[in-house]
Design a protein around this motif. Structure first.
Motif, short mmCIF file in Angstrom:
data_model
loop_
_atom_site.label_atom_id
_atom_site.label_comp_id
_atom_site.label_asym_id
_atom_site.label_seq_id
_atom_site.Cartn_x
_atom_site.Cartn_y
_atom_site.Cartn_z
N LEU A 54 -22.38 -1.14 106.34
CA LEU A 54 -21.89 -2.15 105.40
C LEU A 54 -22.29 -1.87 103.95
O LEU A 54 -21.51 -2.09 103.03
CB LEU A 54 -22.36 -3.54 105.81
CG LEU A 54 -21.83 -4.06 107.15
CD1 LEU A 54 -22.43 -5.42 107.46
CD2 LEU A 54 -20.31 -4.12 107.16
N MET A 55 -23.49 -1.37 103.72
CA MET A 55 -23.99 -1.15 102.35
C MET A 55 -23.48 0.13 101.73
O MET A 55 -23.41 0.24 100.51
CB MET A 55 -25.52 -1.12 102.34
CG MET A 55 -26.16 -2.39 102.82
SD MET A 55 -26.34 -3.52 101.48
CE MET A 55 -27.28 -4.80 102.26
N GLY A 56 -23.18 1.12 102.54
CA GLY A 56 -22.70 2.38 102.00
C GLY A 56 -23.71 3.00 101.05
O GLY A 56 -24.91 2.95 101.27
N ASN A 57 -23.21 3.57 99.97
CA ASN A 57 -24.06 4.27 99.00
C ASN A 57 -24.49 3.38 97.83
O ASN A 57 -25.03 3.87 96.84
CB ASN A 57 -23.36 5.52 98.48
CG ASN A 57 -22.04 5.22 97.78
OD1 ASN A 57 -21.39 4.21 98.05
ND2 ASN A 57 -21.64 6.10 96.89
N VAL A 58 -24.27 2.09 97.93
CA VAL A 58 -24.58 1.18 96.83
C VAL A 58 -26.07 1.16 96.47
O VAL A 58 -26.43 1.31 95.30
CB VAL A 58 -24.02 -0.23 97.09
CG1 VAL A 58 -24.53 -1.23 96.07
CG2 VAL A 58 -22.51 -0.18 97.09
N PRO A 59 -26.99 0.96 97.43
CA PRO A 59 -28.40 0.94 97.04
C PRO A 59 -28.85 2.21 96.31
O PRO A 59 -29.54 2.14 95.29
CB PRO A 59 -29.14 0.75 98.37
CG PRO A 59 -28.16 0.03 99.24
CD PRO A 59 -26.82 0.63 98.86
N ALA A 60 -28.43 3.36 96.81
CA ALA A 60 -28.81 4.62 96.16
C ALA A 60 -28.28 4.69 94.74
O ALA A 60 -28.97 5.15 93.83
CB ALA A 60 -28.30 5.81 96.98
N MET A 61 -27.06 4.22 94.53
CA MET A 61 -26.49 4.26 93.18
C MET A 61 -27.24 3.31 92.24
O MET A 61 -27.47 3.64 91.08
CB MET A 61 -25.02 3.91 93.20
CG MET A 61 -24.38 3.99 91.83
SD MET A 61 -22.62 3.80 91.91
CE MET A 61 -22.16 5.37 91.21
N LEU A 62 -27.66 2.15 92.76
CA LEU A 62 -28.39 1.21 91.91
C LEU A 62 -29.79 1.72 91.57
O LEU A 62 -30.32 1.39 90.51
CB LEU A 62 -28.49 -0.15 92.59
CG LEU A 62 -27.21 -0.95 92.66
CD1 LEU A 62 -27.41 -2.20 93.50
CD2 LEU A 62 -26.72 -1.30 91.27
N MET A 63 -30.36 2.51 92.44
CA MET A 63 -31.70 3.06 92.18
C MET A 63 -31.66 4.34 91.35
O MET A 63 -32.68 4.74 90.78
CB MET A 63 -32.42 3.30 93.51
CG MET A 63 -32.77 2.00 94.21
SD MET A 63 -33.72 2.24 95.71
CE MET A 63 -32.42 2.46 96.89
N ALA A 64 -30.52 4.97 91.27
CA ALA A 64 -30.41 6.28 90.59
C ALA A 64 -30.88 6.26 89.14
O ALA A 64 -31.60 7.19 88.73
CB ALA A 64 -28.98 6.80 90.70
#
Length: 173
Positions: A54-64
């Motif tokens: 469900l989350m996909g790559n969103v958390p990684a992009m926000l932390m980048a």
């Protein structure tokens, strides 16, 4: 994508057979929605297929942006409306010297941001409270990263709030 843009999307919660099989039924024979809520909150389990799907790559992009600052000594200026995702709050607390944040309120009682706001203030984060009255909401949602020389190098923006449940239902950044 290319050197100019990166895009992240969540899959959203849809009434699919896959998700129905993942959550099963509760004691009364109804879909066990608590399993979705628990999965979305559990960011430490590497085998959490519901969250990963469900989350996909969103958390990684926000932390980048902050991760880039850890590498290059830069700084991130954040402005958020909702911040209650435990993963992101923990991430910000761990990387406190790399950001300045303006955090809006989510209503008169500010229930959504209450815990994150308290934790960031207790940790002495560079946090500015943007509290508006009943007449509106401070709907900011962006991150702007400067390099080590203070030169702006990128921006992250989108439509989602940083909550576990919202990440699962909205396209983002």
């Amino acid at each position: 994508m290319n050197d100019n843009f990166d895009i992240a999307f969540t899959r959203g919660i849809l009434s699919t057979q896959w998700l129905a099989h993942q959550i099963g039924l509760d004691k009364e024979g109804n879909p066990d929605f608590q399993k979705i809520i628990d999965a979305l909150a559990d960011y430490t389990s590497p085998n959490n297929v519901i969250r990963q799907t469900l989350m996909g790559n969103v958390p990684a992009m926000l932390m980048a942006p902050i991760n880039d600052c850890v590498a290059d000594g830069g700084h991130v200026n954040d402005a958020f409306y909702e911040l209650s995702s435990k993963q992101m709050v923990d991430f910000f607390l761990k990387h406190i010297k790399y950001f300045s944040m303006i955090l809006g309120n989510t209503g008169v009682d500010d229930l959504t941001n209450k815990d994150a706001r308290a934790a960031l203030h207790a940790a002495k984060a560079d946090l500015t409270d943007r509290i508006v009255g009943e007449w509106g909401i401070p709907h900011n949602k962006f991150q702007q990263r400067d390099d080590a020389k203070g030169v702006p190098v990128d921006v992250t923006t989108g439509s989602t709030n940083i909550t576990d449940t919202e990440w699962a239902v909205s396209p983002i950044w």
